[in-house]
Structures are given as C-alpha cells and as structure tokens.
Scaffold this motif. Structure first.
Motif, PDB file in Angstrom:
ATOM      1  N   SER A 134       0.823  -1.203   0.000  1.00 44.93           N
ATOM      2  CA  SER A 134       0.000   0.000   0.000  1.00 44.93           C
ATOM      3  C   SER A 134       0.857   1.254   0.000  1.00 44.93           C
ATOM      4  O   SER A 134       1.930   1.281   0.610  1.00 44.93           O
ATOM      5  N   ARG A 135       0.353   2.278  -0.681  1.00 51.20           N
ATOM      6  CA  ARG A 135       0.995   3.590  -0.669  1.00 51.20           C
ATOM      7  C   ARG A 135       0.129   4.604   0.053  1.00 51.20           C
ATOM      8  O   ARG A 135       0.297   5.807  -0.132  1.00 51.20           O
ATOM      9  N   SER A 136      -0.799   4.097   0.877  1.00 54.22           N
ATOM     10  CA  SER A 136      -1.647   4.967   1.689  1.00 54.22           C
ATOM     11  C   SER A 136      -1.875   4.268   3.023  1.00 54.22           C
ATOM     12  O   SER A 136      -2.613   3.279   3.094  1.00 54.22           O
ATOM     13  N   ILE A 137      -1.219   4.757   4.085  1.00 52.53           N
ATOM     14  CA  ILE A 137      -1.204   4.080   5.378  1.00 52.53           C
ATOM     15  C   ILE A 137      -1.582   5.053   6.486  1.00 52.53           C
ATOM     16  O   ILE A 137      -1.117   6.192   6.514  1.00 52.53           O
ATOM     17  N   VAL A 138      -2.427   4.585   7.398  1.00 53.63           N
ATOM     18  CA  VAL A 138      -2.794   5.353   8.587  1.00 53.63           C
ATOM     19  C   VAL A 138      -2.421   4.529   9.813  1.00 53.63           C
ATOM     20  O   VAL A 138      -2.669   3.315   9.853  1.00 53.63           O
ATOM     21  N   VAL A 139      -1.828   5.182  10.809  1.00 54.87           N
ATOM     22  CA  VAL A 139      -1.449   4.511  12.049  1.00 54.87           C
ATOM     23  C   VAL A 139      -2.102   5.226  13.226  1.00 54.87           C
ATOM     24  O   VAL A 139      -1.955   6.443  13.385  1.00 54.87           O
ATOM     25  N   LEU A 140      -2.823   4.478  14.038  1.00 61.23           N
ATOM     26  CA  LEU A 140      -3.352   4.968  15.306  1.00 61.23           C
ATOM     27  C   LEU A 140      -2.683   4.174  16.413  1.00 61.23           C
ATOM     28  O   LEU A 140      -2.654   2.944  16.375  1.00 61.23           O
ATOM     29  N   GLY A 142      -2.477   4.531  20.701  1.00 68.94           N
ATOM     30  CA  GLY A 142      -2.754   5.317  21.897  1.00 68.94           C
ATOM     31  C   GLY A 142      -3.381   6.641  21.503  1.00 68.94           C
ATOM     32  O   GLY A 142      -4.369   6.707  20.771  1.00 68.94           O
ATOM     33  N   SER A 143      -2.799   7.732  21.969  1.00 67.52           N
ATOM     34  CA  SER A 143      -3.323   9.062  21.656  1.00 67.52           C
ATOM     35  C   SER A 143      -2.710   9.648  20.398  1.00 67.52           C
ATOM     36  O   SER A 143      -3.005  10.789  20.032  1.00 67.52           O
ATOM     37  N   TYR A 144      -1.867   8.869  19.710  1.00 66.76           N
ATOM     38  CA  TYR A 144      -1.160   9.385  18.544  1.00 66.76           C
ATOM     39  C   TYR A 144      -1.738   8.828  17.244  1.00 66.76           C
ATOM     40  O   TYR A 144      -2.245   7.707  17.192  1.00 66.76           O
ATOM     41  N   SER A 145      -1.622   9.625  16.191  1.00 63.18           N
ATOM     42  CA  SER A 145      -2.036   9.182  14.863  1.00 63.18           C
ATOM     43  C   SER A 145      -1.147   9.852  13.832  1.00 63.18           C
ATOM     44  O   SER A 145      -0.719  10.995  14.004  1.00 63.18           O
ATOM     45  N   VAL A 146      -0.878   9.132  12.750  1.00 61.18           N
ATOM     46  CA  VAL A 146      -0.030   9.657  11.680  1.00 61.18           C
ATOM     47  C   VAL A 146      -0.410   8.939  10.394  1.00 61.18           C
ATOM     48  O   VAL A 146      -0.884   7.802  10.421  1.00 61.18           O
ATOM     49  N   SER A 194     -10.622   4.658   5.971  1.00 66.10           N
ATOM     50  CA  SER A 194      -9.629   3.851   6.674  1.00 66.10           C
ATOM     51  C   SER A 194      -9.450   4.341   8.109  1.00 66.10           C
ATOM     52  O   SER A 194      -9.311   3.545   9.047  1.00 66.10           O
ATOM     53  N   LEU A 195      -9.462   5.667   8.315  1.00 58.57           N
ATOM     54  CA  LEU A 195      -9.332   6.211   9.662  1.00 58.57           C
ATOM     55  C   LEU A 195     -10.540   5.823  10.512  1.00 58.57           C
ATOM     56  O   LEU A 195     -10.396   5.409  11.672  1.00 58.57           O
ATOM     57  N   SER A 196     -11.729   5.916   9.939  1.00 64.47           N
ATOM     58  CA  SER A 196     -12.943   5.557  10.664  1.00 64.47           C
ATOM     59  C   SER A 196     -12.936   4.084  11.060  1.00 64.47           C
ATOM     60  O   SER A 196     -13.272   3.727  12.197  1.00 64.47           O
ATOM     61  N   ALA A 197     -12.527   3.219  10.128  1.00 64.56           N
ATOM     62  CA  ALA A 197     -12.484   1.778  10.417  1.00 64.56           C
ATOM     63  C   ALA A 197     -11.438   1.471  11.478  1.00 64.56           C
ATOM     64  O   ALA A 197     -11.640   0.611  12.344  1.00 64.56           O
TER      65      ALA A 197
END
Length: 327
Positions: A134-140, A142-146, A194-197
């Motif tokens: 994938s060339r589109s990644i979201v990381v959550l 704890g309290s951090y997201s990027v 993706s962020l919502s899921a």
C-alpha cells in the motif's frame, strides 16, 4: 512501533502538540533534502531496497512488532489481522507508540526498541515493508495518529526548492517515474474510511492499529499475496512469540490461535488451551551475543541472537509437522 512504560507521563502530548510534532518531522525532511539534495535520491533508493528485502514476510514482521509491544503490557496480549476487499488492518494490544516511535517510522534505523531487551527488530524497517502492499497508510497508537501516502509525498517533493529540483529532473531522464520516499513525509490524518475503520477497531479493545488502503492498480494481486501469507500463519507461529497470547486472522475465514505459557527451560506452551484440540509443545530457547570479529559495520547494532526449538509433546502426530524457520 516505539514503546514506553505504561505509567510514563513524560511522553504525553496534547492533540495540538502531536499535530505540530508530525508537521515538524515532515518539515525537517524538506529542509534536509533542500540543503542536501543527494539525500533525497539516497532515501528513494533505500525505500525501494527495503521492499525487496522483506517481501514475503510482511505479516511476520507485523506479528513481531506486536509481540515486542506486549513485552511490558499487563492486559490481554493479542494481535488481529483483518483483510477486507479494500483494506488491510493490523492491530495489537500493548504499549502504544511514543513520539520517538512515530519518528522511527519516518527515519529508518532509528527505532527506540531496547537493544538489551527481547525485541526482535530494532531498526524500524519492518514497517517499511508494508509499502509493497500500500501507498496509503494510517497509524493509530494510543493518543497518537499519523498518515503516509504516495500522493502526499509526491506533492512535497514537487514543492522542493533549489538545486534539488535539478537533481530530480536528472533522475527522471534515467527512469520515467521518480516517486518520493513515502515515509519521509508524514502528515496528520483527516477523516477517511480507513481512519474511521481503524478507530472502530480501537474500540474493539486494541491499542494500536495500522490501516492500509489496497485500492490501486495492483489491488487484486496485493490482496491475494496478503491472503496467501495469512493462510501460512498457524498456531505454531504463536509458539515462538515471547508475549502474544492470541492471534486472530480474518481474511477468507476467521481463525483464532491461542496459547498459554508456563514454566521455563523448557517452557510448556499449550495451543488452544481448554479445548479438545489442545496441543502441547516444549520450547527451548538459547540467547547469546555474536562476537564482534564476526560482525560487519552494518550488523554492529544486531549483535544479539536467539535460537528457539519447539518439541511436540505428542510425537505420534509428527507426520503432520513441518520444520519452520523464522529469523
């Protein structure tokens, strides 16, 4: 992902501070490439090389990272791999990421994992292997997201100023497409499916979620590669983890592998404890340090090794057993 003690207050950031921190990481990369143009080409080549090195073992890397995160975790230690038609989600419980952990995603060979602990990896390279999917990644975490994306990274190098522009154009005479190094340009994620899921999975009791968007020109091929790797994850995979107690694989069907560990030297590991399908293994581990004379310059920070052998308690089933090697 980076780890810290569960009671650590010195790593806490407010949402605004975290947003600013992610922006500062990206800004530092822009400044680096504008002042040292050759660094950009080096990072482009580095990212491509890592994809080849880890191809075929991305799920194992995710499991290893999850196992490391559970080292000092007091709750249930579990890992989830959920494959849907358009997304892949990898989630785990355990100590959430720290600012240094976020930084290690951007800058390779900069992982905060302790070299003296039981962590399997310490360079932050395993996460980079996901770029082959994938060339589109979201990381959550704890309290951090990027978030990271090819489109965003390409926009960033398109806005670079100075002599680096000439260098990029020169590279384009050698190869028709010059993609920016995706992980060098983090950004704060905005509302997306993706962020919502991922947030929904956090609500299911996980501390960290990695969401990969699979909708690209190779989406079906990538989906099949992930499904093939997922099918190879067996209960025996969990045996060699130090901390994980549960691995859930949700792709073509839902599979749950649970373990219970007791004793040491050897450690008794029960697969599927409390069920009629319980299987028991005796696990032997040996740890040591590779002599400096046998290490090259690139291996100096990987001097620790571990050898583990699991022997089934019921040898009558040995005809169905396979020799598995993990490194």
């Amino acid at each position: 992902m980076g780890r810290a003690s569960e009671n650590s207050d010195d790593i806490y950031m407010s949402a605004i501070e975290h947003h600013q921190y992610v922006e500062s990481l990206a800004r530092a990369q822009v400044e680096l490439f504008e002042h040292h143009p050759d660094e950009l080409i080096s990072r482009i080549n580095e990212e491509r090389a890592i994809l080849d090195s880890y191809r075929g073992r991305q799920i194992l890397e995710l499991i290893q990272n999850a196992d490391d995160a559970c080292e000092n975790h007091n709750g249930r230690k579990k890992f989830l791999l959920r494959l849907t038609p358009g997304y892949l989600f990898a989630a785990n419980t355990g100590i959430p990421s720290t600012p240094d952990g976020i930084k290690s995603l951007v800058i390779s060979h900069n992982s905060p994992k302790s070299a003296g602990g039981q962590s399997i990896g310490n360079k932050g390279l395993g996460f980079r292997s996901l770029l082959s999917w994938s060339r589109s990644i979201v990381v959550l975490s704890g309290s951090y997201s990027v978030a990271f994306s090819q489109r965003h990274a390409d926009e960033q190098i398109g806005a670079l100023r100075g002599s680096v522009r000439t260098l990029i154009e020169r590279e384009r005479t050698k190869r028709s497409i010059v993609h920016a190094p995706v992980l060098r340009f983090p950004f704060f994620p905005t509302a997306s499916p993706s962020l919502s899921a991922a947030q929904t999975i956090i609500g299911e009791g996980y501390d960290t979620v990695i969401a990969l968007e699979l909708s690209n020109s190779k989406g079906r091929e990538v989906w099949q590669d992930i499904a093939d790797q997922a099918r190879k994850i067996s209960g025996e995979t969990v045996i060699f983890c130090h901390h994980l107690e549960e691995i859930a694989i949700e792709s073509e069907k839902k599979i749950l592998h649970c373990v219970k560990r007791t004793g040491s030297r050897p450690q008794l590991v029960e697969l599927n404890p409390g069920t009629q399908d319980v299987r028991r293994w005796h696990l032997y581990r040996r740890r040591g340090t590779v002599p400096s004379a046998l290490l090259d310059e690139d291996s100096e920070d990987c001097r620790n090794y571990e050898i583990a052998v699991a022997v089934p308690e019921d040898i009558t089933e040995r005809a169905t057993h396979r020799l598995c090697v993990y490194f």
